[in-house]
Design an enzyme around this catalytic site. Structure first.
Site, PDB file in Angstrom:
ATOM      1  CD  GLU A  53      -1.164  -2.166   2.518  1.00 18.92           C
ATOM      2  OE1 GLU A  53      -2.207  -3.282   2.304  1.00 18.92           O
ATOM      3  OE2 GLU A  53       0.227  -2.910   1.907  1.00 18.92           O
ATOM      4  CB  ALA A 158      10.960 -35.383 -11.553  1.00 20.27           C
ATOM      5  NE  ARG A 188      15.993 -26.712  -6.742  1.00 17.45           N
ATOM      6  CZ  ARG A 188      17.000 -27.197  -7.403  1.00 17.45           C
ATOM      7  NH1 ARG A 188      18.188 -26.293  -7.865  1.00 17.45           N
ATOM      8  NH2 ARG A 188      17.387 -28.611  -7.767  1.00 17.45           N
ATOM      9  CG  ASP A 204      21.280 -37.073  -6.943  1.00 13.46           C
ATOM     10  OD1 ASP A 204      21.426 -38.467  -8.285  1.00 13.46           O
ATOM     11  OD2 ASP A 204      20.117 -37.157  -6.985  1.00 13.46           O
ATOM     12  NE  ARG A 211      21.253 -24.064 -11.396  1.00 11.42           N
ATOM     13  CZ  ARG A 211      20.960 -25.536 -11.008  1.00 11.42           C
ATOM     14  NH1 ARG A 211      21.237 -25.392  -9.716  1.00 11.42           N
ATOM     15  NH2 ARG A 211      19.757 -25.926 -11.736  1.00 11.42           N
ATOM     16  CD  GLU A 272      13.936 -29.841  -5.683  1.00 13.49           C
ATOM     17  OE1 GLU A 272      14.483 -29.688  -6.572  1.00 13.49           O
ATOM     18  OE2 GLU A 272      14.975 -28.128  -4.996  1.00 13.49           O
ATOM     19  N   GLY A 274      14.193 -38.454  -2.460  1.00 16.84           N
ATOM     20  CA  GLY A 274      13.816 -39.345  -2.915  1.00 16.84           C
ATOM     21  C   GLY A 274      12.805 -40.384  -2.140  1.00 16.84           C
ATOM     22  CG  LEU A 277      12.621 -37.252   3.404  1.00 19.65           C
ATOM     23  CD1 LEU A 277      12.959 -37.478   5.092  1.00 19.65           C
ATOM     24  CD2 LEU A 277      13.951 -36.768   3.105  1.00 19.65           C
ATOM     25  CB  SER A 280      10.039 -40.615   6.028  1.00 20.01           C
ATOM     26  OG  SER A 280      10.069 -40.400   7.553  1.00 20.01           O
TER      27      SER A 280
END
Length: 343
Positions: A53, A158, A188, A204, A211, A272, A274, A277, A280
């Site tokens: 505002e 993914a 992100r 990984d 980016r 992000e 596997g 997790l 879980s």
């Protein structure tokens, strides 16, 4: 389309410009209008700086426009208390606008409706809940955090059409195309913190940076690895980078973890990770929303890694269900998102 909806949509587009820079504050946009002419616009650019505002008033002043008698459109109920900046209700009253159109009310029970009351007592007409759902959704993480004290958790995965996230040897680059990966950069940018598992971290070597298309780093969220092998993970962490390591073996540990992060002003978490997790977090009922990016590929193979692991349910009644489901196409990939409904 009526004027209120048109200008509120404009205010929402302005609010979105604050993605990644306003946390732990919400994203807010504002538009000043008189006789169907936009006099000034603003959005909350960065936490600790001017609210939407006030920035809209400053924009109008810079352009030499008199806002007396104007209509102010704002996506979130104006703040009514002094924090790091002055109360926006004071600025609105001083500007002598005739009407304020609000997208949605303040989610904080201590403040909800208070700004409306102050403005109405000052003789300003107030209309609320214009594009309410859209105005709430743009700040779903903030709304959850301010009302529960816990970050809003998004699980992003993914996978291929047959539900695989990696080959048997852990190789997973790239399942989805560049358009879907660009969407991950947005997630992100939204997140205050990215959480991953030990296997993903070890195999990984992720950086979890935000980016641009040229590869320049725009932001590095807080990064946390969930593992039972904390000391081993510390040894392989890249030198000079800030990584945190925690062990979360049950729901109680998850709950304490999220409450701790909430107190540290973490409003949104991006998972992000596997399958183990992910499983879980779902079992602990801490995932608020999922976003699965599905590539038009079939990996096959009994040893290929599944997107969700964990215990095998005995019947479909044990499946997690989603609400407010949306489908978005990114290149050849399809993103499937929704809020997780727990039984």
């Amino acid at each position: 389309m009526n004027d209120d909806i048109y200008y509120m949509q404009r205010a929402l587009s302005l609010a979105a410009k604050g993605l990644g820079t306003t946390s732990p504050n919400p994203m807010v946009g504002a538009v000043l209008v008189k006789e169907n002419v936009i006099l000034g616009e603003g959005w909350h650019i960065r936490a600790g700086e001017g609210h939407a505002e006030v920035n809209a008033f400053a924009d109008a002043a810079k352009k030499g426009n008199d806002v007396k008698g104007a209509i102010l459109y704002v996506t979130l109920e104006p703040c009514s208390t002094r924090g790091r900046t002055a109360a926006c209700t004071d600025a609105i009253i001083a500007a002598k606008v005739k009407k304020v159109v609000i997208g949605c009310l303040d989610p904080n029970p201590k403040h909800a409706g208070r700004g409306v009351e102050i403005l109405e007592k000052a003789g300003i007409e107030v209309v609320s809940n214009i594009l309410k759902k859209e105005c709430q959704q743009i700040n779903e993480g903030f709304f959850h955090w301010i009302t529960t004290g816990r970050p809003f958790v998004v699980l992003k995965i993914a996978q291929t059409l047959d539900g695989k996230i990696a080959c048997y040897n852990g190789k997973s680059q790239w399942i989805t195309g560049k358009e879907a990966r660009k969407r991950v950069m947005q997630l992100r940018l939204w997140a205050d913190c990215v959480v991953t598992g030990g296997s993903t971290f070890r195999i990984d070597h992720p950086r979890f940076t935000v980016r641009d298309e040229e590869g320049n780093i725009l932001k590095t969220p807080r990064r946390i690895v969930v593992t039972t092998r904390v000391e081993e993970m510390r040894k392989i962490a890249p030198s000079g980078e800030n990584w945190e390591f925690v062990t979360l073996e049950d729901k109680d540990a998850w709950d304490k973890f999220l409450l701790k992060l909430g107190k540290e002003n973490v409003t949104g978490i991006l998972l992000e990770c596997g399958g183990f997790l992910a499983s879980s977090a779902l079992a602990a009922k801490v995932v608020n929303k999922v976003e699965f990016h599905i590539a038009p590929k079939i990996l096959g193979g009994e040893k290929s890694i599944l997107s969700i692991s964990g215990n095998s349910p005995e019947n479909l009644d044990e499946a997690y269900t989603l609400e407010d489901v949306k489908y978005t196409q990114y290149g050849k990939d399809l993103a499937f998102s929704g809020m997780v409904k727990y039984k």
